[in-house]
Design an enzyme around this catalytic site. Structure first.
Site, mmCIF file in Angstrom:
data_model
loop_
_atom_site.group_PDB
_atom_site.id
_atom_site.type_symbol
_atom_site.label_atom_id
_atom_site.label_comp_id
_atom_site.label_asym_id
_atom_site.label_seq_id
_atom_site.Cartn_x
_atom_site.Cartn_y
_atom_site.Cartn_z
ATOM 1 N N GLU A 205 84.665 56.849 56.520
ATOM 2 C CA GLU A 205 83.204 56.952 56.335
ATOM 3 C C GLU A 205 82.812 57.901 55.210
ATOM 4 O O GLU A 205 81.785 57.709 54.581
ATOM 5 C CB GLU A 205 82.473 57.288 57.637
ATOM 6 N N HIS B 119 103.819 44.725 67.015
ATOM 7 C CA HIS B 119 103.300 43.406 67.421
ATOM 8 C C HIS B 119 102.467 42.761 66.318
ATOM 9 O O HIS B 119 101.675 41.869 66.566
ATOM 10 C CB HIS B 119 102.519 43.534 68.728
ATOM 11 N N GLU C 77 89.436 58.440 65.693
ATOM 12 C CA GLU C 77 88.457 59.365 65.115
ATOM 13 C C GLU C 77 88.904 59.832 63.724
ATOM 14 O O GLU C 77 88.101 59.898 62.795
ATOM 15 C CB GLU C 77 88.239 60.559 66.073
ATOM 16 N N TRP D 8 63.953 54.863 55.668
ATOM 17 C CA TRP D 8 65.226 54.133 55.606
ATOM 18 C C TRP D 8 64.838 52.671 55.753
ATOM 19 O O TRP D 8 64.364 52.242 56.800
ATOM 20 C CB TRP D 8 66.119 54.602 56.752
ATOM 21 N N ASN E 200 57.968 55.790 62.280
ATOM 22 C CA ASN E 200 59.407 55.677 62.497
ATOM 23 C C ASN E 200 59.583 54.686 63.639
ATOM 24 O O ASN E 200 58.966 54.838 64.683
ATOM 25 C CB ASN E 200 59.935 57.074 62.888
ATOM 26 N N GLY E 201 60.393 53.643 63.439
ATOM 27 C CA GLY E 201 60.589 52.647 64.489
ATOM 28 C C GLY E 201 60.359 51.251 63.956
ATOM 29 O O GLY E 201 60.390 51.029 62.738
ATOM 30 N N CYS F 170 64.358 56.980 59.662
ATOM 31 C CA CYS F 170 63.168 57.592 59.054
ATOM 32 C C CYS F 170 62.879 58.971 59.650
ATOM 33 O O CYS F 170 63.234 59.253 60.789
ATOM 34 C CB CYS F 170 61.954 56.713 59.296
ATOM 35 N N ARG G 276 69.189 62.419 58.245
ATOM 36 C CA ARG G 276 68.973 61.173 58.984
ATOM 37 C C ARG G 276 69.194 59.948 58.096
ATOM 38 O O ARG G 276 69.312 58.848 58.595
ATOM 39 C CB ARG G 276 67.547 61.147 59.542
ATOM 40 N N LYS H 35 86.738 59.190 60.331
ATOM 41 C CA LYS H 35 86.310 60.292 59.455
ATOM 42 C C LYS H 35 86.679 59.977 58.015
ATOM 43 O O LYS H 35 85.874 60.126 57.117
ATOM 44 C CB LYS H 35 86.977 61.624 59.842
ATOM 45 N N LYS I 114 72.386 59.143 59.812
ATOM 46 C CA LYS I 114 72.854 60.025 60.882
ATOM 47 C C LYS I 114 72.547 59.437 62.248
ATOM 48 O O LYS I 114 73.338 59.539 63.171
ATOM 49 C CB LYS I 114 72.205 61.403 60.727
#
Ligand code: M6R
Length: 609
Positions: free
Chosen positions: A489, A505, A482, A74, A100-101, A2, A27, A486, A604
C-alpha cells in the site's frame, strides 16, 4: 473520505478552517473549498489538489469573516473538479453547504427540483441537491430549512450549512456519517473528526444520528429528530496536544510506528486492576453471557481484519469458542449462522468503515451480541455496538495503519484472557504468564524499534524488487498478510502473503532468483517446519529475509538476511514481528520516493461500499 470543518467566533474563520482541513488530510481528498458569509452574500473559493492551492486563492484580506465552513472532497459522484468541489450553493447563492456521505435519492430530487422549480445544476455531485433543497425551504430560519431538506433525503450524511441572512450561525446535521462539535470560549467548531479541532479545544460534543446542531459563537444547541433539545454530556479529549502533529518526524507513519510502545502500554494498563485482573467494567459481558456464547464472528477490513486473524487463533486457544473470521465485504453477502448465542466482534480503527458497519448492523438485526474494538471515540461502529473496547492508540493519521493494529492485537489478547479465565478454560498459571508477557511488550517493541538502522539498510538493499512474498505458519501467517499489505500500500510493490505450508500447492511455481521472500519463523512449535519451507523457496533461487526470535539462529543457514525480535511467548510474537515489517515497508517506500502518508488511490477511512 471527505472532511468537514466549520468555525463560528470572532477570529479569521478561514485560518481556523484551513488548519482543521489540513488535520483531516489523512482522510484522503482530491479538492477543497471554503464558504464565508461576507457583506450579506456567501462567497466561495475552491481548488483542485492540495489544500495549499486553496490557501493561495483565499489569501486576499477581502475574503474574510468570523464564520465559515470548509471541506475536503474525495470524489464519488463526479470527477475531482473545481465545480464538483464543495461548498455548493443554491441558485440565489444565499445558502452554502458542505457534505460528507452519499444522498441515495439525489437523482429523484434533482429531477424534481429541475422540473418543478427550473433549478439548473452546476455540478455532477449528489451533494448539490442539498444546497438547493435548503435554499428552497429557507424562510429566514436556517434550522427549519435544514430540517425540511433532510426530510426529503435518503442516504448517509454529515452536513454543515450557512446562510447569508444569518451570518453568525452554522447549522449541521448527521445521519451515518461522523460529526463532532468543538466547544470553545467565545467560539465553536463543527467537524468530521476530533483532530481537526484539537489545537483549539479539548471539550467536544459527539453528535448522534439524526441530530441537528445550531452553532453560534456563544452556544451549541443540539436537537433530536423530533426537534427536542438534547442535553449532551461533554466529552473531554485527553490526547496530548501534539497527538495529531507530525512532531520532528518526516512522516506520520514513522511517528506512529515509534508511538507503539506507549500506546500498547496505555491500551493494556487501562484494562488491568492492581491485582492483575482484567477490567472490562464498561463492557457488559457477564459470566452468564460468556457461557452462553457458542460462536464468535470477527469481521473487519484491511489491517483490522489482519488483527482479527491473530484474534481468532488467540481467542480459540484461550476461550475454547469457535471463531470465524471474515472480511466485512464478503461477510455481508454470504450465509452466516447468527443467533442470540453469537458474539460478533467488529474491529475498526476509524469506526466508520461502511462494510464493517453494515455487517455489524446485519448481525445485530439477527440477534448477535456486538462487541467492537474501535479507536475513534464516538464513531458509528462504536455507537451502534452493545459494548466497545477502545484501543487507546490516539489519532492515527497515516493511511497505513500501524499503531492501531498493535493495539487491536492487545485487545484480542485481553478478550481471550478475559473470556478464558471467566469460563475456566485457562488456569491461573497460564493467565499470569500471559499477563507478564503482555506487560513486557512495550519494552520489547522499543528494542525492535532500536533495530531500525539495520532494517533501513535491508530496505535500501531490496527496494528495487518487483515481487515480494511474505510467508509464515500459525500466528505468523496472520502477520504475513499485514506485512504484505503494508509494503504494497505504501511502496506500490507487488507483494503476496501465503501460509508457508500452502506454498507447494501452487505458489512456489513463482519462485525464482528475482523473488524476495520475507519468512516469519517466530513460532517455536512451528520453527522447524518453517525452516523446511524456507529451504524449499531457497532451492528455487529466492532471496530470503528471515525473521525469528533471538537465539533461534538455525534460520541463518537458510536465509540471506535475518531480523531478530526479542524472546517472547509465541502468542504475543505478532506484536513484535509486525514492527520490523512496518519499518521495512516505510523505508522501501522512502527509497522509492512514494507519498508515504497518503498513498495513491487510498483514503484513511473508507465510508463507501
Ligand atoms: O478504519 P478501519 O480500521 O475500519 O479501516 C480498515 C481498512 O480500511 C484499513 O485497515 C486499511 O486497510 C489501511 N489502509 C491499512 O493500512
Amino acid at each position: 473520505m471527505c472532511g468537514i470543518v466549520g468555525y463560528v467566533g470572532t477570529d479569521h474563520a478561514k485560518e481556523k478552517i484551513i488548519d482543521g482541513l489540513k488535520r483531516l488530510e489523512y482522510r484522503g481528498y482530491d479538492s477543497a473549498g471554503i464558504a464565508l458569509p461576507i457583506n450579506g452574500k456567501i462567497q466561495v473559493q475552491k481548488a483542485v489538489g492540495e489544500i495549499k492551492n486553496l490557501e493561495a486563492k483565499i489569501a486576499s484580506p477581502d475574503f474574510d469573516a468570523p464564520v465559515g465552513i470548509g471541506h475536503t472532497r474525495w470524489a464519488t459522484h463526479g470527477k475531482p473538479t473545481e465545480i464538483n468541489a464543495h461548498p455548493h450553493l443554491n441558485e440565489e447563492e444565499t445558502v452554502a453547504i458542505v457534505h460528507n456521505g452519499i444522498i441515495e435519492n439525489y437523482q429523484e430530487i434533482r429531477e424534481w427540483l429541475a422540473t418543478e422549480y427550473g433549478i439548473k445544476f452546476k455540478s455532477e455531485t449528489d451533494s448539490e441537491v442539498i444546497a438547493h433543497l435548503i435554499g428552497l425551504f429557507y424562510n429566514g430560519d436556517l434550522l427549519d430549512a435544514v430540517n425540511k431538506a433532510v426530510a426529503e433525503m435518503r442516504g448517509a450524511y454529515a452536513i454543515a450549512a450557512i446562510a447569508a441572512d444569518e451570518p453568525d450561525k452554522i447549522v449541521a446535521v448527521r445521519k451515518d456519517a461522523p460529526l463532532i462539535a468543538g466547544i470553545g470560549d467565545g467560539f465553536n467548531f463543527i467537524a468530521s473528526d476530533i483532530p481537526a479541532v484539537l489545537k483549539y479545544v479539548r471539550d467536544v460534543y459527539l453528535i448522534e444520528n439524526n441530530e441537528t446542531v445550531v452553532l453560534t459563537k456563544d452556544e451549541i444547541v443540539i436537537y433530536d429528530e423530533n426537534g427536542n433539545k438534547v442535553d449532551r454530556e461533554v466529552y473531554v479529549v485527553n490526547w496530548k496536544a501534539d497527538a495529531a502533529d507530525k512532531a520532528d518526524y518526516d512522516h506520520y507513519m514513522l511517528k506512529e510506528i515509534h508511538e507503539q510502545p506507549a500506546v500498547i502500554s496505555e491500551t493494556l494498563m487501562s484494562r488491568l486492576n492492581p491485582d492483575d485482573s482484567i477490567r472490562l467494567d464498561d463492557i457488559s459481558l457477564t459470566k452468564e453471557d460468556i457461557d452462553n456464547i457458542n460462536k464468535i464472528y470477527i469481521v473487519a477490513c484491511g489491517t483490522a481484519y489482519h488483527a482479527g486473524l491473530v484474534g481468532k487463533m488467540v481467542i480459540e486457544k484461550m476461550a475454547h469458542i469457535p471463531v470465524e473470521i471474515d472480511v466485512a465485504s464478503e461477510f455481508r453477502y454470504r450465509d452466516t449462522f447468527i443467533d442470540d448465542k453469537t458474539l460478533f466482534i467488529a474491529i475498526s480503527q476509524s469506526g466508520e468503515t461502511l462494510d464493517t458497519l453494515a455487517a455489524l448492523r446485519d448481525a445485530k438485526d439477527r440477534g448477535a451480541r456486538i462487541l467492537s474494538v474501535v479507536n475513534a471515540v464516538g464513531s458509528s461502529i462504536a455507537r451502534e455496538s452493545h459494548d466497545v473496547f477502545y484501543t487507546l492508540a490516539g489519532p492515527e493519521v497515516a493511511v497505513a495503519s500501524t499503531k492501531a493494529y498493535t493495539t487491536q492485537l492487545i485487545c484480542m489478547y485481553l478478550i481471550g484472557l478475559y473470556m478464558g479465565s471467566t469460563k475456566g478454560t485457562i488456569d491461573k498459571e497460564y493467565y499470569n504468564y500471559m499477563l507478564g508477557e503482555l506487560k513486557a511488550l512495550p519494552a520489547k517493541v522499543n528494542k525492535v524499534i532500536e533495530n531500525e538502522p539495520v532494517i533501513k539498510e535491508l530496505a535500501e538493499r531490496y527496494h528495487y524488487r518487483d515481487n515480494v512474498f511474505f510467508i509464515g505458519r500459525g500466528l505468523d501467517s496472520g502477520v504475513s498478510y499485514e506485512g504484505s499489505l503494508k509494503l504494497k500500500e505504501i511502496s506500490y510493490i507487488h507483494s503476496f502473503a501465503i501460509a508457508a505450508g500452502e506454498l507447494k500447492h501452487g505458489t512456489i511455481a513463482l519462485m525464482d532468483s528475482d523473488t524476495l521472500v520475507v519468512a516469519l519463523a517466530t513460532q517455536d512449535k512451528l520453527y522447524e517446519k518453517m525452516v523446511s519451507n524456507i529451504v524449499e523457496v531457497q532451492a528455487r533461487g529466492a532471496r530470503i529475509i528471515g525473521l525469528a526470535k533471538e537465539g533461534k539462529t538455525e534460520i541463518e543457514k537458510t536465509s540471506d538476511e535475518v531480523i531478530y525480535i526479542p524472546q517472547c511467548a509465541d502468542e504475543v510474537a505478532p506484536v513484535l514481528a509486525v514492527v520490523p515489517l512496518q519499518i521495512f515497508a516505510y523505508y522501501v517506500a522512502l527509497e522509492k520516493g512514494c507519498n508515504i502518508d497518503k498513498p495513491k488511490n487510498l483514503a484513511k477511512s473508507v465510508t463507501v461500499e
